[in-house]
Scaffold this motif. Structure first.
Motif, PDB file in Angstrom:
ATOM      1  N   VAL A 140      41.048  29.278  37.385  1.00 39.46           N
ATOM      2  CA  VAL A 140      40.237  28.830  38.520  1.00 39.46           C
ATOM      3  C   VAL A 140      41.125  28.621  39.742  1.00 39.46           C
ATOM      4  CG1 VAL A 140      38.647  27.038  39.298  1.00 39.46           C
ATOM      5  CG2 VAL A 140      38.762  27.614  36.868  1.00 39.46           C
ATOM      6  N   GLU A 141      40.725  29.190  40.862  1.00 37.11           N
ATOM      7  CA  GLU A 141      41.502  28.963  42.087  1.00 37.11           C
ATOM      8  C   GLU A 141      41.242  27.544  42.623  1.00 37.11           C
ATOM      9  OE1 GLU A 141      42.748  33.138  44.036  1.00 37.11           O
ATOM     10  OE2 GLU A 141      40.806  32.374  44.713  1.00 37.11           O
ATOM     11  N   ASP A 153      31.126  25.680  37.405  1.00 40.06           N
ATOM     12  CA  ASP A 153      29.998  25.693  36.471  1.00 40.06           C
ATOM     13  C   ASP A 153      29.155  26.952  36.637  1.00 40.06           C
ATOM     14  OD1 ASP A 153      30.223  23.554  34.782  1.00 40.06           O
ATOM     15  OD2 ASP A 153      29.029  22.190  36.000  1.00 40.06           O
ATOM     16  N   ALA A 154      28.925  27.352  37.886  1.00 38.35           N
ATOM     17  CA  ALA A 154      28.102  28.548  38.133  1.00 38.35           C
ATOM     18  C   ALA A 154      28.741  29.766  37.467  1.00 38.35           C
ATOM     19  CB  ALA A 154      27.948  28.762  39.636  1.00 38.35           C
ATOM     20  N   ALA A 155      30.067  29.881  37.574  1.00 35.06           N
ATOM     21  CA  ALA A 155      30.755  31.035  36.976  1.00 35.06           C
ATOM     22  C   ALA A 155      30.741  30.959  35.449  1.00 35.06           C
ATOM     23  CB  ALA A 155      32.190  31.088  37.495  1.00 35.06           C
ATOM     24  N   ALA A 156      30.895  29.758  34.909  1.00 32.53           N
ATOM     25  CA  ALA A 156      30.914  29.601  33.445  1.00 32.53           C
ATOM     26  C   ALA A 156      29.533  29.862  32.848  1.00 32.53           C
ATOM     27  CB  ALA A 156      31.401  28.195  33.087  1.00 32.53           C
ATOM     28  N   GLN A 157      28.492  29.442  33.567  1.00 35.57           N
ATOM     29  CA  GLN A 157      27.143  29.560  33.022  1.00 35.57           C
ATOM     30  C   GLN A 157      26.680  31.016  32.918  1.00 35.57           C
ATOM     31  OE1 GLN A 157      24.781  26.755  35.279  1.00 35.57           O
ATOM     32  NE2 GLN A 157      25.940  25.044  34.413  1.00 35.57           N
ATOM     33  N   ILE A 158      27.247  31.887  33.744  1.00 32.86           N
ATOM     34  CA  ILE A 158      26.934  33.322  33.627  1.00 32.86           C
ATOM     35  C   ILE A 158      27.289  33.809  32.222  1.00 32.86           C
ATOM     36  CG2 ILE A 158      27.686  35.629  34.409  1.00 32.86           C
ATOM     37  CD1 ILE A 158      27.965  34.343  37.220  1.00 32.86           C
ATOM     38  N   HIS A 159      28.319  33.179  31.631  1.00 36.07           N
ATOM     39  CA  HIS A 159      28.770  33.553  30.285  1.00 36.07           C
ATOM     40  C   HIS A 159      28.150  32.656  29.215  1.00 36.07           C
ATOM     41  CE1 HIS A 159      31.819  36.303  31.904  1.00 36.07           C
ATOM     42  NE2 HIS A 159      31.924  35.405  32.875  1.00 36.07           N
ATOM     43  N   GLY A 160      27.150  31.863  29.593  1.00 40.55           N
ATOM     44  CA  GLY A 160      26.489  30.977  28.633  1.00 40.55           C
ATOM     45  C   GLY A 160      27.359  29.814  28.210  1.00 40.55           C
ATOM     46  N   LEU A 161      28.337  29.447  29.049  1.00 44.32           N
ATOM     47  CA  LEU A 161      29.251  28.355  28.697  1.00 44.32           C
ATOM     48  C   LEU A 161      28.998  27.142  29.586  1.00 44.32           C
ATOM     49  CD1 LEU A 161      32.528  30.465  28.347  1.00 44.32           C
ATOM     50  CD2 LEU A 161      31.141  29.514  26.494  1.00 44.32           C
ATOM     51  N   ALA A 162      29.145  25.971  28.989  1.00 45.36           N
ATOM     52  CA  ALA A 162      29.066  24.717  29.759  1.00 45.36           C
ATOM     53  C   ALA A 162      30.469  24.107  29.784  1.00 45.36           C
ATOM     54  CB  ALA A 162      28.085  23.770  29.105  1.00 45.36           C
ATOM     55  N   THR A 163      30.713  23.251  30.762  1.00 41.20           N
ATOM     56  CA  THR A 163      32.070  22.746  30.965  1.00 41.20           C
ATOM     57  C   THR A 163      32.311  21.429  30.243  1.00 41.20           C
ATOM     58  OG1 THR A 163      31.921  23.660  33.175  1.00 41.20           O
ATOM     59  CG2 THR A 163      33.755  22.163  32.746  1.00 41.20           C
ATOM     60  N   ARG A 164      33.438  21.393  29.542  1.00 37.45           N
ATOM     61  CA  ARG A 164      33.931  20.122  28.997  1.00 37.45           C
ATOM     62  C   ARG A 164      35.418  20.107  29.299  1.00 37.45           C
ATOM     63  NH1 ARG A 164      36.542  18.608  24.305  1.00 37.45           N
ATOM     64  NH2 ARG A 164      36.398  20.707  23.502  1.00 37.45           N
ATOM     65  N   TRP A 165      35.892  19.066  29.956  1.00 42.31           N
ATOM     66  CA  TRP A 165      37.300  19.017  30.359  1.00 42.31           C
ATOM     67  C   TRP A 165      38.194  19.044  29.136  1.00 42.31           C
ATOM     68  CZ3 TRP A 165      41.674  16.032  29.760  1.00 42.31           C
ATOM     69  CH2 TRP A 165      42.713  16.331  30.657  1.00 42.31           C
ATOM     70  N   ALA A 166      39.187  19.922  29.121  1.00 34.56           N
ATOM     71  CA  ALA A 166      40.119  19.974  27.997  1.00 34.56           C
ATOM     72  C   ALA A 166      41.551  19.859  28.518  1.00 34.56           C
ATOM     73  CB  ALA A 166      39.929  21.258  27.211  1.00 34.56           C
ATOM     74  N   SER A 167      42.038  20.877  29.175  1.00 32.20           N
ATOM     75  CA  SER A 167      43.389  20.784  29.721  1.00 32.20           C
ATOM     76  C   SER A 167      43.522  21.784  30.864  1.00 32.20           C
ATOM     77  CB  SER A 167      44.434  21.089  28.651  1.00 32.20           C
ATOM     78  OG  SER A 167      44.342  22.433  28.277  1.00 32.20           O
ATOM     79  N   THR A 168      44.451  21.514  31.759  1.00 32.90           N
ATOM     80  CA  THR A 168      44.681  22.437  32.865  1.00 32.90           C
ATOM     81  C   THR A 168      46.153  22.791  32.915  1.00 32.90           C
ATOM     82  OG1 THR A 168      45.026  20.602  34.382  1.00 32.90           O
ATOM     83  CG2 THR A 168      42.814  21.514  34.290  1.00 32.90           C
ATOM     84  N   ARG A 169      46.416  23.953  33.442  1.00 29.74           N
ATOM     85  CA  ARG A 169      47.785  24.428  33.543  1.00 29.74           C
ATOM     86  C   ARG A 169      47.871  25.227  34.836  1.00 29.74           C
ATOM     87  NH1 ARG A 169      50.328  28.852  30.832  1.00 29.74           N
ATOM     88  NH2 ARG A 169      48.334  29.400  29.950  1.00 29.74           N
ATOM     89  N   VAL A 170      48.948  25.029  35.581  1.00 30.47           N
ATOM     90  CA  VAL A 170      49.111  25.769  36.830  1.00 30.47           C
ATOM     91  C   VAL A 170      49.769  27.103  36.530  1.00 30.47           C
ATOM     92  CG1 VAL A 170      50.221  25.787  39.085  1.00 30.47           C
ATOM     93  CG2 VAL A 170      49.288  23.659  38.173  1.00 30.47           C
ATOM     94  N   GLN A 171      49.180  28.181  37.007  1.00 31.88           N
ATOM     95  CA  GLN A 171      49.800  29.489  36.815  1.00 31.88           C
ATOM     96  C   GLN A 171      49.371  30.446  37.922  1.00 31.88           C
ATOM     97  OE1 GLN A 171      47.780  30.655  32.964  1.00 31.88           O
ATOM     98  NE2 GLN A 171      47.265  32.440  34.186  1.00 31.88           N
ATOM     99  N   GLU A 172      50.036  31.580  38.011  1.00 29.03           N
ATOM    100  CA  GLU A 172      49.686  32.609  38.994  1.00 29.03           C
ATOM    101  C   GLU A 172      48.325  33.202  38.653  1.00 29.03           C
ATOM    102  OE1 GLU A 172      50.574  34.583  41.812  1.00 29.03           O
ATOM    103  OE2 GLU A 172      51.585  32.665  42.069  1.00 29.03           O
ATOM    104  N   TRP A 173      47.589  33.648  39.684  1.00 30.45           N
ATOM    105  CA  TRP A 173      46.362  34.413  39.443  1.00 30.45           C
ATOM    106  C   TRP A 173      46.746  35.721  38.762  1.00 30.45           C
ATOM    107  CZ3 TRP A 173      41.445  33.064  39.556  1.00 30.45           C
ATOM    108  CH2 TRP A 173      40.493  34.083  39.468  1.00 30.45           C
ATOM    109  N   PRO A 174      46.053  36.097  37.662  1.00 29.34           N
ATOM    110  CA  PRO A 174      46.461  37.313  36.947  1.00 29.34           C
ATOM    111  C   PRO A 174      46.248  38.583  37.759  1.00 29.34           C
ATOM    112  CG  PRO A 174      44.388  36.420  36.079  1.00 29.34           C
ATOM    113  CD  PRO A 174      44.869  35.449  37.104  1.00 29.34           C
ATOM    114  N   ALA A 175      47.113  39.551  37.539  1.00 26.24           N
ATOM    115  CA  ALA A 175      47.044  40.809  38.293  1.00 26.24           C
ATOM    116  C   ALA A 175      45.799  41.576  37.892  1.00 26.24           C
ATOM    117  CB  ALA A 175      48.276  41.632  38.014  1.00 26.24           C
TER     118      ALA A 175
END
Ligand SMILES: Cc1cc2nc3c(=O)[nH]c(=O)nc-3n(C[C@H](O)[C@H](O)[C@H](O)COP(=O)(O)OP(=O)(O)OC[C@H]3O[C@@H](n4cnc5c(N)ncnc54)[C@H](O)[C@@H]3O)c2cc1C
Length: 141
Positions: free
Chosen positions: A109-110, A119-141
């Motif tokens: 996520v940017e 949430d809007a992006a996750a729901q397209i895939h039928g997924l709901a959000t539950r906080w788990a963990s975050t990690r900072v990384q580069e946007w994938p190529a």
């Protein structure tokens, strides 16, 4: 604060894909607002980043000119630390891409996303959000 010269701003612009806003620009007043309308700070310059490379350029510019920096993500922090007076506001609110890996149930996520964007992006895939963990990384190529 050191007064920024036009030539210095123009040089920054030549390396920057997003928008650079000065206090005289039409959208400056709107863009410096955050969720908490009691916060009324005026950055010397707002760098509206379009990519992580823009963020790099903004940090380099602030370092070179010894500017105070604030970083705006979604702008929802109540204390208003996303906006500074007289310094450089690095505005990430236009960076809203979300990449969902449905199988792994993981998303990249940017930093300009609010929960509604995510949430809007996750729901397209039928997924709901539950906080788990975050990690900072580069946007994938
Ligand atoms: C109506 C409302 C409801 C809320 N509900 C909840 C809730 O249910 N649960 C909860 O935990 N919180 C909640 N919050 C608090 C909110 O999640 C936090 O204030 C969060 O920090 C907001 O993130 P933002 O990106 O919008 O913040 P911003 O205001 O943009 O930034 C917050 C701080 O983080 C810094 N920052 C932002 N992005 C970056 C970055 N990429 N790199 C480095 N520093 C960065 C900023 O400089 C600033 O100091 C709520 C806030 C509001 C206004």
């Amino acid at each position: 604060m050191k007064q920024l010269q036009k030539t210095e701003i123009d040089e920054f612009k030549s390396h920057f894909r997003g928008d650079l806003l000065l206090p005289n620009d039409a959208s400056y007043e709107e863009v410096r607002q955050i969720w908490n309308a009691m916060i009324d700070r005026r950055p010397a310059l707002i760098a509206r980043c379009a990519s992580s490379e823009d963020v790099v350029q903004a940090v380099k510019f602030a370092r070179k000119h010894n500017l105070i920096v604030s970083i705006r993500g979604g702008g929802h922090n109540i204390a208003g630390n996303a906006v500074c007076d007289d310094g450089l506001m690095i505005d990430l609110s236009l960076m809203k891409r979300v990449k969902v890996d449905q199988k792994a149930r993981r998303a990249i996520v940017e930093p300009g996303c609010t929960l509604a964007d995510f949430d809007a992006a996750a729901q397209i895939h039928g997924l709901a959000t539950r906080w788990a963990s975050t990690r900072v990384q580069e946007w994938p190529a």
